[in-house]
Design a protein around this motif. Structure first.
Motif, PDB file in Angstrom:
ATOM      1  N   LYS A 103       1.734  -9.671   5.281  1.00  0.00           N
ATOM      2  CA  LYS A 103       1.324 -10.164   3.967  1.00  0.00           C
ATOM      3  C   LYS A 103      -0.087  -9.710   3.601  1.00  0.00           C
ATOM      4  N   ILE A 108      -2.904  -7.245  -3.995  1.00  0.00           N
ATOM      5  CA  ILE A 108      -3.058  -8.553  -4.654  1.00  0.00           C
ATOM      6  C   ILE A 108      -2.119  -8.710  -5.853  1.00  0.00           C
ATOM      7  N   PRO A 109      -2.005  -7.762  -6.813  1.00  0.00           N
ATOM      8  CA  PRO A 109      -1.084  -7.970  -7.943  1.00  0.00           C
ATOM      9  C   PRO A 109       0.365  -8.143  -7.495  1.00  0.00           C
ATOM     10  N   ARG A 111       1.309  -9.299  -4.577  1.00  0.00           N
ATOM     11  CA  ARG A 111       1.374 -10.599  -3.900  1.00  0.00           C
ATOM     12  C   ARG A 111       1.533 -11.720  -4.927  1.00  0.00           C
ATOM     13  N   GLU A 112       0.795 -11.639  -6.057  1.00  0.00           N
ATOM     14  CA  GLU A 112       0.900 -12.648  -7.120  1.00  0.00           C
ATOM     15  C   GLU A 112       2.290 -12.631  -7.754  1.00  0.00           C
ATOM     16  N   LEU A 113       2.850 -11.458  -7.941  1.00  0.00           N
ATOM     17  CA  LEU A 113       4.187 -11.340  -8.529  1.00  0.00           C
ATOM     18  C   LEU A 113       5.243 -11.936  -7.597  1.00  0.00           C
ATOM     19  N   ALA A 115       4.696 -14.315  -5.423  1.00  0.00           N
ATOM     20  CA  ALA A 115       4.499 -15.765  -5.438  1.00  0.00           C
ATOM     21  C   ALA A 115       5.147 -16.384  -6.679  1.00  0.00           C
ATOM     22  N   LEU A 116       5.054 -15.715  -7.839  1.00  0.00           N
ATOM     23  CA  LEU A 116       5.667 -16.208  -9.071  1.00  0.00           C
ATOM     24  C   LEU A 116       7.185 -16.235  -8.935  1.00  0.00           C
TER      25      LEU A 116
END
Length: 138
Positions: A103, A108-109, A111-113, A115-116
């Motif tokens: 992970k 980062i982008p 990873r955020e996607l 998570a969403l």
């Protein structure tokens, strides 16, 4: 333009190692072409006669699988050219950076996607049935 071609085939098989190789290529091409600047055209208006003659030249092209090409006119020697290396297969578009990345290695982008998507549980918030979409289009 008349053309004659000679092709080569090579095949070999190693049953012990379960390997096989097969190759085919056009080795020699002999073509007859019109020669520029060497033509004769005569007309006799009184006798209603015409005469036309076009000079011809033979060209020889020899290719090999080692990317060497020889061209020229038979009897005058051949000029040899070393062709540039060309990959037969296209370059891969996607190559993973690391197989089994952790992970922390994920950008980062992305990873955020991820998570969403996990928060939504795979469901789209504005989801509509196909029947509703077709009613709106009518």
């Amino acid at each position: 333009m008349a053309t004659s071609e000679l092709s080569c085939q090579v095949s070999e098989e190693n049953c012990g190692r379960r390997e096989a190789f097969w190759a085919e290529w056009k080795d020699l091409t002999l073509s007859t072409r019109p020669e520029e600047g060497c033509s004769l055209h005569e007309e006799d208006a009184e006798r209603w006669e015409t005469y036309h003659r076009q000079g011809q030249r033979q060209a020889l092209v020899q290719r090999s699988p080692w990317l060497v090409m020889r061209t020229g006119i038979p009897g005058r020697g051949l000029q040899e050219y070393q062709l540039p290396y060309q990959r037969m297969l296209p370059l891969p578009i996607f190559t993973p950076a690391k197989v089994g990345a952790t992970k922390e290695d994920t950008p980062i982008p992305l990873r955020e996607l991820l998570a969403l998507e996990a928060a939504l549980g795979g469901q789209c918030v504005d989801r509509q049935d196909v029947a509703e979409i077709t009613k709106q289009l009518e």
